[in-house]
Motif scaffolding. Structure first.
Motif, PDB file in Angstrom:
ATOM      1  N   LEU A 130     -47.201  14.938 -65.873  1.00 23.54           N
ATOM      2  CA  LEU A 130     -46.076  14.115 -66.283  1.00 23.54           C
ATOM      3  C   LEU A 130     -44.866  14.495 -65.436  1.00 23.54           C
ATOM      4  CD1 LEU A 130     -46.377  14.258 -70.184  1.00 23.54           C
ATOM      5  CD2 LEU A 130     -47.416  12.639 -68.584  1.00 23.54           C
ATOM      6  N   ASP A 131     -43.913  13.557 -65.324  1.00 20.16           N
ATOM      7  CA  ASP A 131     -42.737  13.802 -64.493  1.00 20.16           C
ATOM      8  C   ASP A 131     -41.991  15.041 -64.983  1.00 20.16           C
ATOM      9  OD1 ASP A 131     -40.725  13.307 -62.558  1.00 20.16           O
ATOM     10  OD2 ASP A 131     -39.479  12.456 -64.140  1.00 20.16           O
ATOM     11  N   HIS A 132     -41.598  15.035 -66.259  1.00 24.49           N
ATOM     12  CA  HIS A 132     -40.930  16.204 -66.817  1.00 24.49           C
ATOM     13  C   HIS A 132     -40.927  16.117 -68.339  1.00 24.49           C
ATOM     14  CE1 HIS A 132     -37.512  13.409 -66.960  1.00 24.49           C
ATOM     15  NE2 HIS A 132     -37.051  14.166 -67.941  1.00 24.49           N
ATOM     16  N   VAL A 133     -40.777  17.266 -68.963  1.00 28.29           N
ATOM     17  CA  VAL A 133     -40.667  17.378 -70.418  1.00 28.29           C
ATOM     18  C   VAL A 133     -39.477  18.281 -70.717  1.00 28.29           C
ATOM     19  CG1 VAL A 133     -41.720  18.392 -72.481  1.00 28.29           C
ATOM     20  CG2 VAL A 133     -43.085  16.951 -70.972  1.00 28.29           C
ATOM     21  N   THR A 134     -38.646  17.880 -71.671  1.00 25.51           N
ATOM     22  CA  THR A 134     -37.520  18.719 -72.085  1.00 25.51           C
ATOM     23  C   THR A 134     -37.725  19.173 -73.524  1.00 25.51           C
ATOM     24  OG1 THR A 134     -36.233  16.801 -72.827  1.00 25.51           O
ATOM     25  CG2 THR A 134     -35.910  17.550 -70.559  1.00 25.51           C
ATOM     26  N   ALA A 135     -37.300  20.384 -73.810  1.00 23.46           N
ATOM     27  CA  ALA A 135     -37.352  20.930 -75.165  1.00 23.46           C
ATOM     28  C   ALA A 135     -36.010  21.574 -75.470  1.00 23.46           C
ATOM     29  CB  ALA A 135     -38.476  21.954 -75.294  1.00 23.46           C
ATOM     30  N   LYS A 136     -35.432  21.198 -76.583  1.00 23.29           N
ATOM     31  CA  LYS A 136     -34.157  21.787 -76.984  1.00 23.29           C
ATOM     32  C   LYS A 136     -34.160  21.935 -78.495  1.00 23.29           C
ATOM     33  CE  LYS A 136     -32.171  17.137 -76.787  1.00 23.29           C
ATOM     34  NZ  LYS A 136     -31.167  16.270 -76.125  1.00 23.29           N
TER      35      LYS A 136
ATOM     36  N   PRO B 202     -48.696  22.589 -59.964  1.00 21.27           N
ATOM     37  CA  PRO B 202     -48.275  23.619 -60.936  1.00 21.27           C
ATOM     38  C   PRO B 202     -47.070  23.140 -61.744  1.00 21.27           C
ATOM     39  CG  PRO B 202     -48.528  24.540 -58.723  1.00 21.27           C
ATOM     40  CD  PRO B 202     -48.569  23.057 -58.575  1.00 21.27           C
ATOM     41  N   GLU B 203     -46.983  23.597 -62.973  1.00 22.07           N
ATOM     42  CA  GLU B 203     -45.815  23.324 -63.801  1.00 22.07           C
ATOM     43  C   GLU B 203     -44.699  24.294 -63.406  1.00 22.07           C
ATOM     44  OE1 GLU B 203     -47.782  21.965 -68.013  1.00 22.07           O
ATOM     45  OE2 GLU B 203     -47.889  24.074 -67.482  1.00 22.07           O
ATOM     46  N   GLU B 204     -43.502  23.765 -63.260  1.00 17.19           N
ATOM     47  CA  GLU B 204     -42.344  24.584 -62.927  1.00 17.19           C
ATOM     48  C   GLU B 204     -41.175  24.157 -63.797  1.00 17.19           C
ATOM     49  OE1 GLU B 204     -41.645  25.517 -58.672  1.00 17.19           O
ATOM     50  OE2 GLU B 204     -43.150  23.956 -58.289  1.00 17.19           O
ATOM     51  N   GLY B 205     -40.350  25.121 -64.171  1.00 25.03           N
ATOM     52  CA  GLY B 205     -39.223  24.767 -65.007  1.00 25.03           C
ATOM     53  C   GLY B 205     -38.255  25.912 -65.204  1.00 25.03           C
ATOM     54  N   PHE B 206     -37.207  25.621 -65.965  1.00 21.74           N
ATOM     55  CA  PHE B 206     -36.202  26.641 -66.268  1.00 21.74           C
ATOM     56  C   PHE B 206     -35.876  26.578 -67.751  1.00 21.74           C
ATOM     57  CE2 PHE B 206     -33.632  22.884 -65.741  1.00 21.74           C
ATOM     58  CZ  PHE B 206     -32.588  23.043 -66.640  1.00 21.74           C
TER      59      PHE B 206
ATOM     60  N   LEU C  20     -28.878  33.204 -85.113  1.00 24.17           N
ATOM     61  CA  LEU C  20     -28.816  31.784 -84.785  1.00 24.17           C
ATOM     62  C   LEU C  20     -29.008  31.654 -83.282  1.00 24.17           C
ATOM     63  CD1 LEU C  20     -28.218  28.808 -85.525  1.00 24.17           C
ATOM     64  CD2 LEU C  20     -25.789  29.313 -85.115  1.00 24.17           C
ATOM     65  N   THR C  21     -30.035  30.886 -82.887  1.00 27.59           N
ATOM     66  CA  THR C  21     -30.395  30.764 -81.479  1.00 27.59           C
ATOM     67  C   THR C  21     -30.430  29.293 -81.074  1.00 27.59           C
ATOM     68  OG1 THR C  21     -31.806  32.723 -81.655  1.00 27.59           O
ATOM     69  CG2 THR C  21     -32.110  31.344 -79.724  1.00 27.59           C
ATOM     70  N   GLY C  22     -29.844  29.002 -79.942  1.00 23.74           N
ATOM     71  CA  GLY C  22     -29.959  27.689 -79.330  1.00 23.74           C
ATOM     72  C   GLY C  22     -30.670  27.817 -77.996  1.00 23.74           C
ATOM     73  N   TYR C  23     -31.505  26.841 -77.661  1.00 23.89           N
ATOM     74  CA  TYR C  23     -32.266  26.941 -76.407  1.00 23.89           C
ATOM     75  C   TYR C  23     -32.468  25.558 -75.794  1.00 23.89           C
ATOM     76  CZ  TYR C  23     -36.154  25.481 -79.397  1.00 23.89           C
ATOM     77  OH  TYR C  23     -36.948  24.795 -80.273  1.00 23.89           O
ATOM     78  N   PHE C  24     -32.719  25.561 -74.503  1.00 28.89           N
ATOM     79  CA  PHE C  24     -33.025  24.337 -73.766  1.00 28.89           C
ATOM     80  C   PHE C  24     -33.972  24.702 -72.631  1.00 28.89           C
ATOM     81  CE2 PHE C  24     -32.433  21.548 -70.128  1.00 28.89           C
ATOM     82  CZ  PHE C  24     -32.571  20.289 -70.702  1.00 28.89           C
ATOM     83  N   SER C  25     -34.986  23.883 -72.433  1.00 33.43           N
ATOM     84  CA  SER C  25     -35.896  24.092 -71.303  1.00 33.43           C
ATOM     85  C   SER C  25     -36.308  22.751 -70.724  1.00 33.43           C
ATOM     86  CB  SER C  25     -37.139  24.886 -71.729  1.00 33.43           C
ATOM     87  OG  SER C  25     -37.964  24.132 -72.599  1.00 33.43           O
ATOM     88  N   GLU C  26     -36.574  22.750 -69.458  1.00 36.95           N
ATOM     89  CA  GLU C  26     -37.064  21.549 -68.769  1.00 36.95           C
ATOM     90  C   GLU C  26     -38.232  21.954 -67.880  1.00 36.95           C
ATOM     91  OE1 GLU C  26     -34.456  18.244 -67.391  1.00 36.95           O
ATOM     92  OE2 GLU C  26     -35.088  18.921 -65.393  1.00 36.95           O
ATOM     93  N   THR C  27     -39.350  21.287 -68.065  1.00 33.53           N
ATOM     94  CA  THR C  27     -40.576  21.601 -67.323  1.00 33.53           C
ATOM     95  C   THR C  27     -40.993  20.385 -66.512  1.00 33.53           C
ATOM     96  OG1 THR C  27     -41.295  23.076 -69.105  1.00 33.53           O
ATOM     97  CG2 THR C  27     -42.951  22.408 -67.488  1.00 33.53           C
ATOM     98  N   HIS C  28     -41.140  20.556 -65.224  1.00 35.31           N
ATOM     99  CA  HIS C  28     -41.581  19.488 -64.337  1.00 35.31           C
ATOM    100  C   HIS C  28     -43.086  19.623 -64.075  1.00 35.31           C
ATOM    101  CE1 HIS C  28     -37.541  17.944 -63.254  1.00 35.31           C
ATOM    102  NE2 HIS C  28     -37.180  19.192 -63.528  1.00 35.31           N
TER     103      HIS C  28
END
Length: 623
Positions: free
Chosen positions: A482-488, A430-434, A456-464
């Motif tokens: 995949l090991d992980h993906v980050t989105a910012k 399963p994909e897990e992240g914050f 104005l919004t800033g965001y960050f997420s990391e999905t393993h």
């Protein structure tokens, strides 16, 4: 094959439900007018402008979001598949709901937005990031919520429209609504047929000469029906139905030398619901059943794919207060999916149960703290607690507000991810992240008619354990983690509204910056880093002008940023005139031009989109 649905009520236990309505106040006669699920003040949510929804009858949901939101919409050709994604994540991470019912396929995890017409809903809500949790089955990226909320007033309205486009398209819509203090009856119908003969640039042949697309026709039909009955003031019973059907000759690829692609889609949804509204509590119970069928044929590779899916969605929600400052909500949701395709060998199923609890505490004046917990069980996967915490703080008497939140989420593989032919992988994790989000927003009112809105919004997420499909050394597409993906990234917008005695004008712009990278630091495919949208709406006397323009950055189409589609711009304009007849009869005529500057573009590799073309609509309404 025509689907025949038998809609059944599935009983489930009621636990306190979680959804939130911002405008609820602790008043002695506590009343709630509808069950609409909205994020709390600590989570970002936007609505599509009502004027766009009212006048844009010729737009499907994919076109609507492509032109009037900062979501990334992938169009696989005119009239073909259209999907949306939020904040650099995948289309399967963005859930689509119709009146609380999830539309995403349990087999491939996505929703074809090109099949959903404007006649099937009245409001569109975009719940970003963690606010998607509010819907129960929200994705890692967020949720798109399409709604029709019944009212119980003595009224009747009829709207019928007919449109034509220069690429050979005819679009017919009809809406009927009648309501009283006890009943609400609504019907929506849309039928679209198109030769889909448009001009485009094929870069594989000539960058200057236009080519005409042929043998790409389609027809689509949408039908919605809802019936509601209100008993006294506390009890409301409702039935909803939604049918979609289409037959499409898919537009040819730029590199396609022979063969054709054809697809038939058919789905039907039925739901029954009950709502109880008391002085300090609201309870909603809803059960739905859906059947869908997709037949895909590709003569070039001698492929025929036949997919059938059955889904049952059941939920019970409750909203109530504890004291004057604490709003409590919870939900119990059950979801069952069974799918079959020849590549599965046997029918496969998936069962999920989730329980949510939400509390919003008014700490001091307009300072609010929100906590959400979610427990999720999907087959053998168990997530005991997926928490979220948010806070909203006024900084300057609502001229400037700040809100932020942090959340943990999870998503399980779809049936196709696990069982599709030789590419499916039953060992996927399963994909897990914050995710973390921070937003400044406000509304400056110069007077009752003129105002500015900004955010104005800033965001960050990391999905393993990100699930991706990629070809192996033998060229076979395989599902893998995949090991992980980050989105910012950043999201910003402003809107100005001016109203005079004879004129109403509004202008707005959105800019989004997104860096979504895999574990090697490469931008994900089909995620533009920069995107800018601008729109103008002017209504004067009985005329209406709508203009929208967007710029989109390059799109990488191979892993490792090895190949890309160039950046593109798109502009559209429409001019409408309303004719007021006697009594309550009105006629609205409009002409419009899509891609008015004749720019070649693609949002999916080798899938051509139309150059400039024109349209005309006439709409009659009685209200």
């Amino acid at each position: 094959m025509k689907l025949i649905g038998v809609y059944i009520w599935t009983c489930c236990w009621c636990l306190p439900a979680f959804s939130q309505i911002d405008t609820l106040l602790f008043l002695k006669p506590f009343t709630v007018e509808d069950e609409q699920i909205k994020p709390t003040s600590a989570y970002k949510s936007l609505t599509i402008d009502s004027m766009v929804l009212l006048k844009g009858n010729y737009l499907n949901v994919g076109e609507l979001l492509f032109r009037h939101s900062d979501l990334v919409v992938k169009n696989y050709g005119s009239g073909a598949l259209s999907t949306a994604s939020m904040r650099g994540l995948g289309a399967h991470h963005t859930k689509v709901f119709w009146n609380g019912i999830p539309l995403n396929s349990g087999m491939n995890g996505t929703t074809d937005l090109s099949l959903i017409s404007k006649s099937t809903f009245s409001d569109v809500y975009l719940n970003y990031g963690a606010s998607g949790i509010i819907n129960g089955a929200g994705g890692l990226g967020g949720a798109i919520d399409l709604r029709y909320v019944p009212n119980f007033e003595n009224k009747m309205s009829i709207a019928a429209s007919q449109g034509f486009e220069s690429i050979g398209t005819s679009n017919t819509s009809f809406n009927y609504l009648t309501s009283s203090k006890k009943w609400n009856f609504q019907t929506g119908f849309n039928y679209q047929v198109s030769a889909n003969e448009f001009e485009y640039i094929n870069p594989e042949i000539n960058l200057e000469e236009k080519v005409k697309m042929e043998d790409a026709g389609y027809d689509k039909i949408n039908l919605t029906q809802s019936i509601f009955f209100k008993h006294r003031t506390k009890h409301r019973f409702g039935l909803r139905g939604f049918y979609t059907g289409s037959k499409r000759e898919l537009p040819k690829l730029n590199v396609q030398l022979k063969g054709t692609e054809n697809q038939e889609d058919e789905s039907i949804i039925g739901s029954v619901e009950y709502q109880f509204t008391g002085k300090k509590v609201l309870i909603l119970a809803q059960s739905s059943v859906s059947l869908s069928h997709i037949l895909y044929e590709n003569t070039a590779i001698n492929l025929v794919s036949n997919s059938n899916e059955y889904k049952s969605w059941n939920q019970v929600r409750a909203k109530y207060f504890i004291g004057r400052k604490l709003k409590m909500e919870s939900a119990l949701i059950g979801d069952y999916t069974q799918g079959f395709n020849e590549s599965y060998s046997l029918a496969k199923s998936q069962i999920s149960m989730s329980m949510l609890h939400q509390a919003e505490w008014s700490v001091y004046k307009d300072v609010k703290v929100t906590a959400i917990t979610k427990t999720l069980v999907v087959d053998e996967h168990f997530f005991p607690i997926l928490p979220s915490l948010g806070i909203a703080i006024p900084l300057s008497k609502k001229m400037l507000m700040w809100r932020g939140n942090v959340a943990w989420q999870a998503s399980v593989p779809s049936l196709n991810d696990q069982y599709w032919g030789t590419g499916g992988n039953v060992n996927l994790l399963p994909e897990e992240g914050f995710s973390v989000e921070s937003e400044l927003y406000g509304n400056l009112k110069l007077n009752q008619r003129n105002q500015f809105e900004y955010e104005l919004t800033g965001y960050f997420s990391e999905t393993h354990n990100w699930i991706a499909w990629a070809p192996n050394l033998n060229g076979v597409w395989m599902a893998e983690n995949l090991d992980h993906v980050t989105a910012k990234g950043l999201e910003s917008s402003f809107k100005c509204v001016f109203e005079g005695s004879k004129i109403r004008a509004a202008t707005g712009a959105r800019f989004s910056y997104n860096v979504s990278q895999d574990q090697n630091g490469y931008q994900l495919i089909y995620v533009p880093k920069n995107r800018f949208l601008y729109n103008v709406e002017v209504a004067f006397y009985n005329f209406l002008v709508l203009f929208d323009h967007q710029l989109s950055d390059r799109l990488y189409i191979q892993k490792g940023e090895l190949a890309f589609l160039p950046s593109f711009s798109q502009s559209n304009i429409s001019l409408g005139k309303e004719w007021k007849l006697k009594d309550m009869h009105r006629i609205l005529t409009s002409v419009y031009c899509k891609n008015m500057f004749d720019e070649p573009f693609q949002s999916v590799a080798h899938r051509p989109m139309p150059m400039r073309y024109f349209g005309f609509t006439i709409k009659y309404s009685l209200s």
